[in-house]
Motif scaffolding. Structure first.
Motif, PDB file in Angstrom:
ATOM      1  N   ILE A  23       0.874  -1.172   0.000  1.00 47.08           N
ATOM      2  CA  ILE A  23       0.000   0.000   0.000  1.00 47.08           C
ATOM      3  C   ILE A  23       0.910   1.220   0.000  1.00 47.08           C
ATOM      4  O   ILE A  23       1.713   1.396   0.914  1.00 47.08           O
ATOM      5  N   SER A  25      -0.239   4.549  -0.346  1.00 46.31           N
ATOM      6  CA  SER A  25      -0.862   5.643   0.402  1.00 46.31           C
ATOM      7  C   SER A  25      -2.328   5.324   0.646  1.00 46.31           C
ATOM      8  O   SER A  25      -2.936   4.535  -0.065  1.00 46.31           O
ATOM      9  N   VAL A  26      -2.859   5.943   1.692  1.00 46.97           N
ATOM     10  CA  VAL A  26      -4.285   5.847   2.009  1.00 46.97           C
ATOM     11  C   VAL A  26      -4.810   7.268   2.014  1.00 46.97           C
ATOM     12  O   VAL A  26      -4.268   8.129   2.700  1.00 46.97           O
ATOM     13  N   ASP A  27      -5.842   7.527   1.204  1.00 47.92           N
ATOM     14  CA  ASP A  27      -6.396   8.873   1.108  1.00 47.92           C
ATOM     15  C   ASP A  27      -7.297   9.183   2.286  1.00 47.92           C
ATOM     16  O   ASP A  27      -8.039   8.326   2.751  1.00 47.92           O
ATOM     17  N   GLN A  30      -7.444   8.510   8.562  1.00 46.15           N
ATOM     18  CA  GLN A  30      -7.707   7.132   8.941  1.00 46.15           C
ATOM     19  C   GLN A  30      -8.382   7.030  10.304  1.00 46.15           C
ATOM     20  O   GLN A  30      -8.672   5.955  10.773  1.00 46.15           O
ATOM     21  N   ALA A  42     -13.127   3.473   1.429  1.00 43.64           N
ATOM     22  CA  ALA A  42     -11.695   3.499   1.732  1.00 43.64           C
ATOM     23  C   ALA A  42     -10.957   3.657   0.410  1.00 43.64           C
ATOM     24  O   ALA A  42     -11.142   2.863  -0.505  1.00 43.64           O
ATOM     25  N   GLU A  43     -10.141   4.695   0.300  1.00 41.57           N
ATOM     26  CA  GLU A  43      -9.377   4.958  -0.920  1.00 41.57           C
ATOM     27  C   GLU A  43      -7.895   4.793  -0.626  1.00 41.57           C
ATOM     28  O   GLU A  43      -7.396   5.290   0.376  1.00 41.57           O
ATOM     29  N   PHE A  44      -7.195   4.091  -1.522  1.00 38.27           N
ATOM     30  CA  PHE A  44      -5.775   3.824  -1.317  1.00 38.27           C
ATOM     31  C   PHE A  44      -5.109   3.571  -2.654  1.00 38.27           C
ATOM     32  O   PHE A  44      -5.772   3.346  -3.669  1.00 38.27           O
ATOM     33  N   ILE A  59      -8.659  -4.577   5.197  1.00 36.50           N
ATOM     34  CA  ILE A  59      -8.943  -3.341   5.926  1.00 36.50           C
ATOM     35  C   ILE A  59      -9.335  -3.755   7.335  1.00 36.50           C
ATOM     36  O   ILE A  59     -10.327  -4.454   7.534  1.00 36.50           O
ATOM     37  N   VAL A 101      -4.980  -0.282   6.175  1.00 39.22           N
ATOM     38  CA  VAL A 101      -5.102  -1.025   4.916  1.00 39.22           C
ATOM     39  C   VAL A 101      -3.795  -1.751   4.663  1.00 39.22           C
ATOM     40  O   VAL A 101      -2.722  -1.144   4.729  1.00 39.22           O
TER      41      VAL A 101
END
Length: 106
Positions: A23, A25-27, A30, A42-44, A59, A101
């Motif tokens: 992963i 990055s996670v947008d 969190q 959940a956006e990544f 997740i 994530v």
């Protein structure tokens, strides 16, 4: 004349034989402490540095004390050296305060 044989172990070589996802990055935030319970997107960004194959996205939801209170998995197929932005709809457990994530070869 004699033959020498053996069995080679492939344990720990999964990255050489299949996907090696991470992963990147996670947008968004969190933290779920200010969120309504229910569901969320959940956006990544996931990157596969291995061969093409199935990737499992996990997740995990934790409460304020760090205890895992829920987990959802999603599978997808990725090509070698592919990087992709994904959005996954997940249900938020009532007592969740943060999520993480992770990606692994399936």
């Amino acid at each position: 004349m004699f033959a020498v044989g053996g069995i080679a172990s492939l344990a720990g070589c999964a990255q050489l034989l299949g996907p090696d996802p991470t992963i990147k990055s996670v947008d968004g935030d969190q933290s779920l402490s200010d969120s309504f319970t229910g569901s969320m997107e959940a956006e990544f960004v996931v990157e596969n540095n291995g061969r093409s194959g199935e990737v499992e996205i996990t997740i995990s939801f934790e409460d304020d004390e760090g205890t895992v209170v829920g987990r959802e998995t999603h599978e997808m197929t990725m090509n070698s050296d592919e990087q992709r932005r994904e959005t996954v709809s997940v249900d938020i457990p009532a007592d969740a305060s943060v999520y993480a994530v992770e990606a692994d070869a399936a």
